[in-house]
Design an enzyme around this catalytic site. Structure first.
Site, PDB file in Angstrom:
ATOM      1  N   ASN A 124      10.702   2.632 -24.752  1.00 50.95           N
ATOM      2  CA  ASN A 124      10.581   2.122 -23.383  1.00 50.95           C
ATOM      3  C   ASN A 124      11.962   1.999 -22.712  1.00 50.95           C
ATOM      4  OD1 ASN A 124       8.433   0.778 -21.445  1.00 50.95           O
ATOM      5  ND2 ASN A 124      10.310  -0.403 -21.299  1.00 50.95           N
TER       6      ASN A 124
ATOM      7  N   ARG B 289      25.164 -22.042 -23.800  1.00 54.08           N
ATOM      8  CA  ARG B 289      24.945 -20.796 -23.065  1.00 54.08           C
ATOM      9  C   ARG B 289      25.457 -20.930 -21.635  1.00 54.08           C
ATOM     10  NH1 ARG B 289      24.039 -19.922 -27.555  1.00 54.08           N
ATOM     11  NH2 ARG B 289      22.262 -18.888 -28.538  1.00 54.08           N
TER      12      ARG B 289
ATOM     13  N   ASN C 234       5.605  -0.600 -13.807  1.00 54.88           N
ATOM     14  CA  ASN C 234       4.325  -0.264 -14.454  1.00 54.88           C
ATOM     15  C   ASN C 234       3.459  -1.498 -14.709  1.00 54.88           C
ATOM     16  OD1 ASN C 234       5.531  -1.483 -16.616  1.00 54.88           O
ATOM     17  ND2 ASN C 234       5.385   0.265 -18.014  1.00 54.88           N
TER      18      ASN C 234
ATOM     19  N   LYS D 208      12.147  -7.031 -22.866  1.00 56.33           N
ATOM     20  CA  LYS D 208      13.294  -7.915 -23.106  1.00 56.33           C
ATOM     21  C   LYS D 208      13.063  -9.004 -24.151  1.00 56.33           C
ATOM     22  CE  LYS D 208      11.934 -11.185 -19.586  1.00 56.33           C
ATOM     23  NZ  LYS D 208      12.277 -12.123 -18.557  1.00 56.33           N
TER      24      LYS D 208
ATOM     25  N   PHE E  11      16.192  -2.212 -13.420  1.00 58.14           N
ATOM     26  CA  PHE E  11      15.804  -3.422 -14.155  1.00 58.14           C
ATOM     27  C   PHE E  11      14.754  -3.133 -15.220  1.00 58.14           C
ATOM     28  CE2 PHE E  11      16.816  -5.285  -9.903  1.00 58.14           C
ATOM     29  CZ  PHE E  11      17.729  -6.246 -10.282  1.00 58.14           C
TER      30      PHE E  11
ATOM     31  N   SER F  62      23.276  -6.865 -20.631  1.00 56.79           N
ATOM     32  CA  SER F  62      23.098  -8.249 -21.084  1.00 56.79           C
ATOM     33  C   SER F  62      24.291  -8.692 -21.911  1.00 56.79           C
ATOM     34  CB  SER F  62      21.836  -8.285 -21.948  1.00 56.79           C
ATOM     35  OG  SER F  62      21.751  -9.491 -22.662  1.00 56.79           O
TER      36      SER F  62
ATOM     37  N   CYS G 284       3.742  -3.903 -16.692  1.00 57.26           N
ATOM     38  CA  CYS G 284       3.529  -4.356 -18.069  1.00 57.26           C
ATOM     39  C   CYS G 284       3.950  -5.810 -18.246  1.00 57.26           C
ATOM     40  CB  CYS G 284       4.228  -3.445 -19.084  1.00 57.26           C
ATOM     41  SG  CYS G 284       6.008  -3.583 -19.103  1.00 57.26           S
TER      42      CYS G 284
ATOM     43  N   ASP H 161       5.212   4.318 -14.579  1.00 54.59           N
ATOM     44  CA  ASP H 161       6.085   4.079 -15.718  1.00 54.59           C
ATOM     45  C   ASP H 161       7.315   4.969 -15.527  1.00 54.59           C
ATOM     46  OD1 ASP H 161       7.241   4.352 -18.435  1.00 54.59           O
ATOM     47  OD2 ASP H 161       5.495   3.156 -18.994  1.00 54.59           O
TER      48      ASP H 161
ATOM     49  N   TYR I 254      16.375  -4.973 -29.439  1.00 60.12           N
ATOM     50  CA  TYR I 254      16.540  -5.127 -27.985  1.00 60.12           C
ATOM     51  C   TYR I 254      18.013  -4.961 -27.600  1.00 60.12           C
ATOM     52  CZ  TYR I 254      17.366  -7.458 -23.543  1.00 60.12           C
ATOM     53  OH  TYR I 254      17.817  -7.727 -22.281  1.00 60.12           O
TER      54      TYR I 254
ATOM     55  N   LYS J 136      20.349  -2.006 -25.283  1.00 58.33           N
ATOM     56  CA  LYS J 136      21.332  -2.233 -24.208  1.00 58.33           C
ATOM     57  C   LYS J 136      22.665  -1.557 -24.555  1.00 58.33           C
ATOM     58  CE  LYS J 136      18.718  -4.650 -21.455  1.00 58.33           C
ATOM     59  NZ  LYS J 136      18.159  -4.010 -20.273  1.00 58.33           N
TER      60      LYS J 136
HETATM   61  P1  NAD Z   1      10.931  -8.845 -16.450  1.00 64.42           P
HETATM   62  O1  NAD Z   1      10.121  -8.496 -17.643  1.00 64.42           O
HETATM   63  O2  NAD Z   1      10.493  -9.986 -15.618  1.00 64.42           O
HETATM   64  O3  NAD Z   1      11.076  -7.549 -15.502  1.00 64.42           O
HETATM   65  C1  NAD Z   1      11.089  -6.239 -15.994  1.00 64.42           C
HETATM   66  C2  NAD Z   1      10.091  -5.438 -15.168  1.00 64.42           C
HETATM   67  O4  NAD Z   1      10.120  -4.079 -15.633  1.00 64.42           O
HETATM   68  C3  NAD Z   1       8.651  -5.919 -15.299  1.00 64.42           C
HETATM   69  O5  NAD Z   1       8.104  -6.075 -14.004  1.00 64.42           O
HETATM   70  C4  NAD Z   1       7.952  -4.815 -16.083  1.00 64.42           C
HETATM   71  O6  NAD Z   1       6.608  -4.680 -15.696  1.00 64.42           O
HETATM   72  C5  NAD Z   1       8.794  -3.597 -15.728  1.00 64.42           C
HETATM   73  N1  NAD Z   1       8.835  -2.512 -16.717  1.00 64.42           N
HETATM   74  C6  NAD Z   1       9.118  -2.591 -18.040  1.00 64.42           C
HETATM   75  N2  NAD Z   1       9.098  -1.364 -18.597  1.00 64.42           N
HETATM   76  C7  NAD Z   1       8.813  -0.483 -17.599  1.00 64.42           C
HETATM   77  C8  NAD Z   1       8.661   0.921 -17.537  1.00 64.42           C
HETATM   78  N3  NAD Z   1       8.788   1.692 -18.624  1.00 64.42           N
HETATM   79  N4  NAD Z   1       8.359   1.499 -16.351  1.00 64.42           N
HETATM   80  C9  NAD Z   1       8.210   0.738 -15.245  1.00 64.42           C
HETATM   81  N5  NAD Z   1       8.337  -0.598 -15.241  1.00 64.42           N
HETATM   82  C10 NAD Z   1       8.644  -1.207 -16.410  1.00 64.42           C
HETATM   83  O7  NAD Z   1      12.428  -9.048 -16.951  1.00 64.42           O
HETATM   84  P2  NAD Z   1      13.694  -9.620 -16.163  1.00 64.42           P
HETATM   85  O8  NAD Z   1      14.034 -10.932 -16.765  1.00 64.42           O
HETATM   86  O9  NAD Z   1      13.500  -9.519 -14.713  1.00 64.42           O
HETATM   87  O10 NAD Z   1      14.790  -8.583 -16.667  1.00 64.42           O
HETATM   88  C11 NAD Z   1      15.151  -7.447 -15.910  1.00 64.42           C
HETATM   89  C12 NAD Z   1      16.199  -6.662 -16.674  1.00 64.42           C
HETATM   90  O11 NAD Z   1      17.315  -7.488 -16.950  1.00 64.42           O
HETATM   91  C13 NAD Z   1      15.710  -6.144 -18.037  1.00 64.42           C
HETATM   92  O12 NAD Z   1      16.256  -4.856 -18.233  1.00 64.42           O
HETATM   93  C14 NAD Z   1      16.310  -7.141 -19.012  1.00 64.42           C
HETATM   94  O13 NAD Z   1      16.526  -6.548 -20.278  1.00 64.42           O
HETATM   95  C15 NAD Z   1      17.620  -7.469 -18.337  1.00 64.42           C
HETATM   96  N6  NAD Z   1      18.130  -8.789 -18.726  1.00 64.42           N
HETATM   97  C16 NAD Z   1      17.332  -9.881 -18.624  1.00 64.42           C
HETATM   98  C17 NAD Z   1      17.810 -11.125 -19.029  1.00 64.42           C
HETATM   99  C18 NAD Z   1      16.921 -12.349 -18.989  1.00 64.42           C
HETATM  100  O14 NAD Z   1      17.185 -13.287 -19.737  1.00 64.42           O
HETATM  101  N7  NAD Z   1      15.894 -12.412 -18.157  1.00 64.42           N
HETATM  102  C19 NAD Z   1      19.122 -11.248 -19.505  1.00 64.42           C
HETATM  103  C20 NAD Z   1      19.917 -10.111 -19.579  1.00 64.42           C
HETATM  104  C21 NAD Z   1      19.404  -8.878 -19.192  1.00 64.42           C
HETATM  105  C1  WQD Z   2      18.980 -20.558 -25.141  1.00 57.82           C
HETATM  106  C2  WQD Z   2      19.358 -21.705 -26.077  1.00 57.82           C
HETATM  107  C3  WQD Z   2      18.359 -21.520 -28.249  1.00 57.82           C
HETATM  108  C4  WQD Z   2      14.219 -22.002 -26.919  1.00 57.82           C
HETATM  109  C5  WQD Z   2      18.095 -14.638 -24.742  1.00 57.82           C
HETATM  110  C6  WQD Z   2      18.324 -13.245 -25.269  1.00 57.82           C
HETATM  111  C7  WQD Z   2      19.454 -12.595 -24.518  1.00 57.82           C
HETATM  112  C8  WQD Z   2      19.225 -12.662 -23.004  1.00 57.82           C
HETATM  113  C9  WQD Z   2      18.893 -14.048 -22.548  1.00 57.82           C
HETATM  114  C10 WQD Z   2      18.136 -10.667 -22.302  1.00 57.82           C
HETATM  115  C11 WQD Z   2      19.665 -21.252 -27.499  1.00 57.82           C
HETATM  116  C12 WQD Z   2      17.824 -22.730 -27.531  1.00 57.82           C
HETATM  117  C13 WQD Z   2      15.583 -21.883 -26.959  1.00 57.82           C
HETATM  118  C14 WQD Z   2      13.595 -23.141 -27.498  1.00 57.82           C
HETATM  119  C15 WQD Z   2      15.778 -23.985 -28.087  1.00 57.82           C
HETATM  120  N1  WQD Z   2      18.093 -11.880 -22.609  1.00 57.82           N
HETATM  121  N2  WQD Z   2      16.354 -22.860 -27.535  1.00 57.82           N
HETATM  122  N3  WQD Z   2      14.405 -24.093 -28.058  1.00 57.82           N
HETATM  123  O1  WQD Z   2      18.760 -16.775 -26.969  1.00 57.82           O
HETATM  124  O2  WQD Z   2      20.641 -17.374 -25.378  1.00 57.82           O
HETATM  125  O3  WQD Z   2      19.287 -15.385 -24.941  1.00 57.82           O
HETATM  126  O4  WQD Z   2      17.818 -14.577 -23.333  1.00 57.82           O
HETATM  127  O5  WQD Z   2      19.066  -9.917 -22.365  1.00 57.82           O
HETATM  128  O6  WQD Z   2      19.521 -11.299 -24.973  1.00 57.82           O
HETATM  129  O7  WQD Z   2      18.645 -13.325 -26.644  1.00 57.82           O
HETATM  130  O8  WQD Z   2      18.258 -17.586 -24.609  1.00 57.82           O
HETATM  131  O9  WQD Z   2      16.715 -19.192 -23.602  1.00 57.82           O
HETATM  132  O10 WQD Z   2      16.107 -18.113 -25.804  1.00 57.82           O
HETATM  133  O11 WQD Z   2      17.943 -19.790 -25.726  1.00 57.82           O
HETATM  134  O12 WQD Z   2      16.457 -24.863 -28.614  1.00 57.82           O
HETATM  135  O13 WQD Z   2      12.356 -23.287 -27.506  1.00 57.82           O
HETATM  136  O14 WQD Z   2      18.217 -22.575 -26.189  1.00 57.82           O
HETATM  137  O15 WQD Z   2      18.536 -21.775 -29.618  1.00 57.82           O
HETATM  138  O16 WQD Z   2      20.682 -22.089 -27.982  1.00 57.82           O
HETATM  139  P1  WQD Z   2      19.285 -16.803 -25.603  1.00 57.82           P
HETATM  140  P2  WQD Z   2      17.159 -18.642 -24.899  1.00 57.82           P
END
Ligand code: NAD
Ligand code: WQD
Length: 340
Positions: free
Chosen positions: A101, A233, A34, A86, A82, A126, A36, A60, A151, A155
């Site tokens: 969402n 991490r 979508n 997030k 995906f 995640s 977003c 969406d 968030y 999950k």
């Molecule tokens: P991202 O935001 O770059 O990608 C998500 C995409 O989904 C976006 O393009 C957004 O426009 C689309 N979207 C959101 N809601 C929607 C909806 N209702 N309908 C259609 N499209 C929608 O995020 P990402 O980093 O690529 O993450 C992808 C997935 O992986 C997410 O589910 C996120 O929670 C999960 N994840 C991400 C991380 C991370 O740190 N990046 C870590 C663990 C899990």
């Molecule tokens: C990493 C480390 C911070 C920013 C998040 C989500 C998790 C997953 C991945 C989706 C930590 C430190 C960060 C800054 C810093 N996403 N930090 N200064 O918090 O491990 O995980 O993204 O599922 O759910 O919580 O990732 O990159 O924010 O932080 O010192 O400006 O960097 O404290 O130790 P995090 P992050």
């Protein structure tokens, strides 16, 4: 015949890199998004890398009617889901938006999949489902569900929904992938992470300091019980993560039922180690200051990655220095992300 894979959120950071790997492995991705948190320019970049512009339908996932039309007009073999919001901080401000969402879109998706008899799904979970882990490295069998923000709660709830469904419908093949911290970018420098506004996550913050958009990095806490006091991490290169999805599809083709994998490297890296790796990889100094801990952060979070290796043959190729080089290559070539 190429297998059609519906990729929800396929224009996002992880989705776009996965689409590239899918095309290169001879699958036919069909993207729904979508927009977003993404831009259609991603499609041109995918074409530049692979020679193929994948099909994209703007919708969406909560829009049952539009989503049904996509299933009706394609022969979808599997869905990689995906799509989702997030941002941890935003989820605390707007929990309902996150429930609606993330959980709402998954409910609609599963309903439509059922209607069209599509039995295969890979879900983006995640490491956040482990909450504050009792031990590191974290195994898939370790406790989940002590979420610390809405968030994370979404999950956990979606995982529960999928586990329940796998019991109700033994024909379903469901892969729950728990990502650790995805960073890096495609080596071409054409695709990468493009966060809106000031980044919440460490690596995009570091690259924006390097490019001069932000003055200095704040390191959140240097009094953790870790090797150097800063948070630890498991940073995984987004292309390794993308390949993990292709390997998961191969597993799905063997009708495994429900499977759950950590996708990480198994290596814990501290904030200071990441900053130094970035400086070493790119020859750039990163200005930083130490500030207090960020609420909700855990001291250490890294994977035991053995199960994915054993059952999928998943082994990461890129280390932290590779990640830093590729993240910077993307940022310096695209200082405004996907905007011109
Ligand atoms: P991202 O935001 O770059 O990608 C998500 C995409 O989904 C976006 O393009 C957004 O426009 C689309 N979207 C959101 N809601 C929607 C909806 N209702 N309908 C259609 N499209 C929608 O995020 P990402 O980093 O690529 O993450 C992808 C997935 O992986 C997410 O589910 C996120 O929670 C999960 N994840 C991400 C991380 C991370 O740190 N990046 C870590 C663990 C899990
Ligand atoms: C990493 C480390 C911070 C920013 C998040 C989500 C998790 C997953 C991945 C989706 C930590 C430190 C960060 C800054 C810093 N996403 N930090 N200064 O918090 O491990 O995980 O993204 O599922 O759910 O919580 O990732 O990159 O924010 O932080 O010192 O400006 O960097 O404290 O130790 P995090 P992050």
């Amino acid at each position: 015949m190429k297998k059609q894979i519906l990729v929800t959120g396929g224009l996002g950071f992880i989705g776009s890199h996965t689409v590239v790997e899918l095309i290169q492995e001879n699958y036919e991705p069909v993207i729904v998004d979508n927009l977003c948190n993404s831009k259609t320019e991603v499609l041109n970049r995918i074409k530049k890398i692979t020679g193929v512009k994948p099909e994209f339908i703007e919708l969406d996932v909560r829009d049952e009617e539009k989503l049904s039309k996509v299933f009706a007009s394609h022969n979808i073999f599997a869905v990689i889901h995906f799509a989702g919001l997030k941002a941890v901080g935003e989820s605390v401000q707007k929990p309902q938006l996150y429930y609606d969402n993330n959980i709402g879109s998954t409910e609609v998706l599963l309903k439509v999949m059922d209607k069209y008899n599509v039995k295969n799904i890979v879900f983006s979970s995640s490491a956040t489902v482990y909450g504050n882990p009792k031990r590191v490295p974290i195994y898939e069998t370790d406790p989940v569900g002590e979420f610390t923000n809405p968030y994370a709660e979404t999950k956990v709830r979606i995982e529960e929904m999928l586990i329940k469904l796998s019991k109700q419908d033994p024909k379903m093949n469901i892969a729950i992938l728990r990502y650790f911290n995805p960073i890096g970018a495609h080596k071409s420098g054409l695709m990468g992470e493009d966060p809106r506004g000031i980044p919440n996550n460490l690596m995009p913050y570091v690259t924006q300091v390097a490019v001069g958009k932000l003055p200095e990095l704040s390191i959140f806490g240097n009094d953790y019980p870790t090797k150097d006091g800063t948070g630890v991490r498991d940073y995984i290169h987004v292309v390794d993560l993308a390949i993990g999805h292709v390997l998961t599809l191969k597993k799905i083709e063997q009708n495994p039922g429900l499977v759950i994998y950590n996708l990480g490297t198994g290596v814990g890296t501290s904030v200071l180690e990441l900053v130094h790796a970035f400086e070493e990889a790119n020859g750039i100094k990163i200005a930083y200051k130490m500030v207090g801990r960020r609420p909700g952060d855990v001291p250490e979070c890294y994977a035991n990655a053995d199960k994915a290796y054993r059952e999928l043959g998943f082994k990461t190729k890129y280390n932290i220095v590779d990640c830093c080089r590729d993240s910077w290559n993307w940022q310096k070539n695209n200082p405004k992300g996907y905007d011109k």
